[in-house]
Each structure stands twice: as C-alpha cells, then as structure tokens.
Design a protein around this motif. Structure first.
Motif, mmCIF file in Angstrom:
data_model
loop_
_atom_site.group_PDB
_atom_site.id
_atom_site.type_symbol
_atom_site.label_atom_id
_atom_site.label_comp_id
_atom_site.label_asym_id
_atom_site.label_seq_id
_atom_site.Cartn_x
_atom_site.Cartn_y
_atom_site.Cartn_z
ATOM 1 N N SER A 1 0.801 -1.069 -0.093
ATOM 2 C CA SER A 1 -0.097 0.089 0.018
ATOM 3 C C SER A 1 0.706 1.318 -0.067
ATOM 4 O O SER A 1 0.492 2.047 -0.608
ATOM 5 C CB SER A 1 -0.864 -0.034 1.127
ATOM 6 O OG SER A 1 -1.936 -1.152 1.255
ATOM 7 N N SER B 1 -5.807 -5.989 -2.957
ATOM 8 C CA SER B 1 -4.283 -6.320 -2.349
ATOM 9 C C SER B 1 -4.116 -5.358 -1.356
ATOM 10 O O SER B 1 -4.838 -4.368 -1.070
ATOM 11 C CB SER B 1 -3.191 -6.115 -3.431
ATOM 12 O OG SER B 1 -3.371 -4.735 -4.074
ATOM 13 N N THR C 1 2.111 2.188 -3.537
ATOM 14 C CA THR C 1 0.988 3.129 -4.228
ATOM 15 C C THR C 1 0.607 4.236 -3.852
ATOM 16 O O THR C 1 0.772 5.371 -4.645
ATOM 17 C CB THR C 1 -0.518 2.060 -4.076
ATOM 18 O OG1 THR C 1 -0.315 0.860 -4.594
ATOM 19 C CG2 THR C 1 -1.536 2.821 -4.798
ATOM 20 N N GLU D 1 -7.543 -0.450 -3.933
ATOM 21 C CA GLU D 1 -7.328 -1.596 -3.580
ATOM 22 C C GLU D 1 -8.518 -2.644 -3.490
ATOM 23 O O GLU D 1 -8.483 -3.656 -3.718
ATOM 24 C CB GLU D 1 -6.464 -1.822 -2.276
ATOM 25 C CG GLU D 1 -5.164 -1.385 -2.594
ATOM 26 C CD GLU D 1 -4.349 -1.175 -1.261
ATOM 27 O OE1 GLU D 1 -2.804 -1.010 -1.131
ATOM 28 O OE2 GLU D 1 -4.845 -1.132 -0.014
ATOM 29 N N LYS E 1 -3.596 1.926 -9.869
ATOM 30 C CA LYS E 1 -3.777 2.213 -8.399
ATOM 31 C C LYS E 1 -2.869 3.766 -8.379
ATOM 32 O O LYS E 1 -3.498 4.509 -7.346
ATOM 33 C CB LYS E 1 -3.288 1.439 -7.390
ATOM 34 C CG LYS E 1 -4.168 -0.184 -7.570
ATOM 35 C CD LYS E 1 -3.044 -1.241 -6.569
ATOM 36 C CE LYS E 1 -3.773 -2.574 -6.716
ATOM 37 N NZ LYS E 1 -3.045 -3.500 -5.993
#
Length: 264
Positions: free
Chosen positions: A68, A209, A71, A203, A130
């Motif tokens: 995360s 993910s 991204t 996500e 993303k």
C-alpha cells in the motif's frame, strides 16, 4: 479562560499534552462502551491491538503495508510534482486560467469512483491503475490551493519584480512561489487524506491487495477487530505524515508561525 490561551498563544508542549489527553480519553471511552457492543457490529481498542499482534505474527501485515505504501507514495509524490507547477501557471497567467481552470475545478468535483472501471480497462489491474487513482484524487487539492496562493500574492511584490525588469519566470520563481508557500503547504496537507482514501478505493476496486485486502477479507469474515487494524493504522499514518509536512513547513517558513501568533 486565560486570554492568551483563548487567543491561540499555546506552547507546543501544552498543545501536545492536550492532544494526548484527548486521545487517551477517547480511547478509554471507546474501550468502556465498546465492550458492550456485539463484536460483529463493532470493536474496541484492546481487541484491535490483539488483532494487530496476530496479523504481525501471521506475516500478513508488513507485506500488505509495504504494498500500500508503494501505491500511496508514488501517487502522492506525482500529484505534488504535477499539481504545484500547474497551479502556479494557472494562477499566474490569465489566458491559461481561462483555458484550463475550468478543467481543474471540474476534475476536483469528478466522481472518481465511477471512473475506476474505465481506468482498469485502460491501465489494467496492476500498480499503474492504483497510482493513477491516488494521483487523480490528490492532485486537484494541491493545484487549487497553489492557484489560490498565487492569486493572493500582493500586486506590489510583483510590481517590484517588474521594476527590476525581471522575466515572468524569475518573478514566478523568486517572488510568487515563496509568497504562495503557505497555501501550497495547506494543499499538500489536504491531499494526504485524499491520497489515503484513494489508495483504499484502488485496492478495493482493482486487484484486491495491500491493506485494502485485509479490510475487505476481514469484513467478509465478520472479523471486525481485524478490519479496524488497517483503518486505525492508516489514520495514525496520515496524522504522522501531516505532522512531518507541518514540521517541514515550519522549517521552510519560520515567519509564518510568527505571523499567525503560533510561534513556540
């Protein structure tokens, strides 16, 4: 109440102490009342802490958080790199403002969630889509605040530059950009929340993910305490990032705290 406190002249240590007391009080109330709630419908801090430790031991949390973070950082940094110059140019030149300003305002109001399926068709299900979602949600606050900051620069400062026969680029870089920094910093801080929300949306709606996957899988299993772990983590992370940017802002613009009466 003391007039100094009422007027905002609170030392930084006192301000932090009040914040810590506020957070501790809220956590205590949440713990007390949360224990009476059905665990499917809610949770409480100690249960969330236990769920966090279980996630760490299972090895799920750290890889998800790193995924995360990749991204978030790429989309957020890209939004700053694009948003600040775009806001400077739109705010400085009337022709460009008339031609492109409307697109920035429209883009800020754009319901991005509805466009995510289209972005998936264009960019696939990987990292690119993303990053694009995070970028599109966070670039407009940065751009609009920069734009407003440029328009708030006193005309007398620009006239000083013109009197020394400075070019438009020099006026933009040496006069307008420093004068607009408080607005730019506010836009960058506002964009943090937008970027975090965009990351979770990305996500959820693309390849599930990262921390979004933990949230959605826990929700599907009615494991509310585990579901809250990434949510609380992201809230703390966003507060930390905001504090970091505020610290950088104080270092870059020490005069701003004095003007606002917030100097330590």
């Amino acid at each position: 109440m003391d007039s100094g406190v009422a007027g905002g002249k609170l030392s930084r240590a006192s301000s932090w102490l009040i914040t810590v007391l506020s957070v501790c009080s809220m956590l205590a109330l949440w713990e007390f009342f949360g224990r009476d709630v059905n665990p499917v419908f809610g949770s409480y801090p100690s249960a969330i802490a236990i769920a966090f430790i279980k996630l760490l031991r299972s090895g799920q949390f750290v890889p998800a958080a790193l995924q995360s973070a990749e991204t978030l950082s790429l989309g957020y940094i890209l939004s700053i790199v694009v948003g600040i110059p775009l806001g400077l140019v739109i705010g400085r030149f009337r022709v460009i403002e008339a031609a492109f300003g409307i697109y920035v305002i429209a883009g800020y109001a754009m319901p991005l969630v509805a466009l995510v399926p289209l972005l998936v068709l264009w960019l696939g299900l990987g990292l690119a889509v993303k990053v694009a979602v995070v970028f599109l949600m966070s670039v407009f606050p940065v751009c609009i605040n920069t734009w407003a900051g440029v328009q708030a620069v006193p005309k007398s400062l620009i006239e000083v530059g013109k009197s020394f026969v400075a070019s438009d680029f020099v006026i933009l870089r040496r006069i307008i950009l420093p004068a607009a920094l408080p607005y730019i910093a506010a836009g960058v801080r506002l964009a943090i929340g937008k970027a975090v929300v965009a990351m979770i949306i990305a996500e959820f709606f693309t390849a599930i993910s990262g921390l979004g996957a933990i949230i959605i899988n826990s929700a599907n299993n009615f494991d509310t305490a585990t579901m809250f772990v990434p949510i609380i983590f992201l809230m703390i992370f966003a507060c930390g990032l905001d504090a970091l940017i505020a610290w950088i802002e104080r270092r870059l613009m020490p005069w701003q705290a004095e003007i606002g009466g917030r100097g330590a």
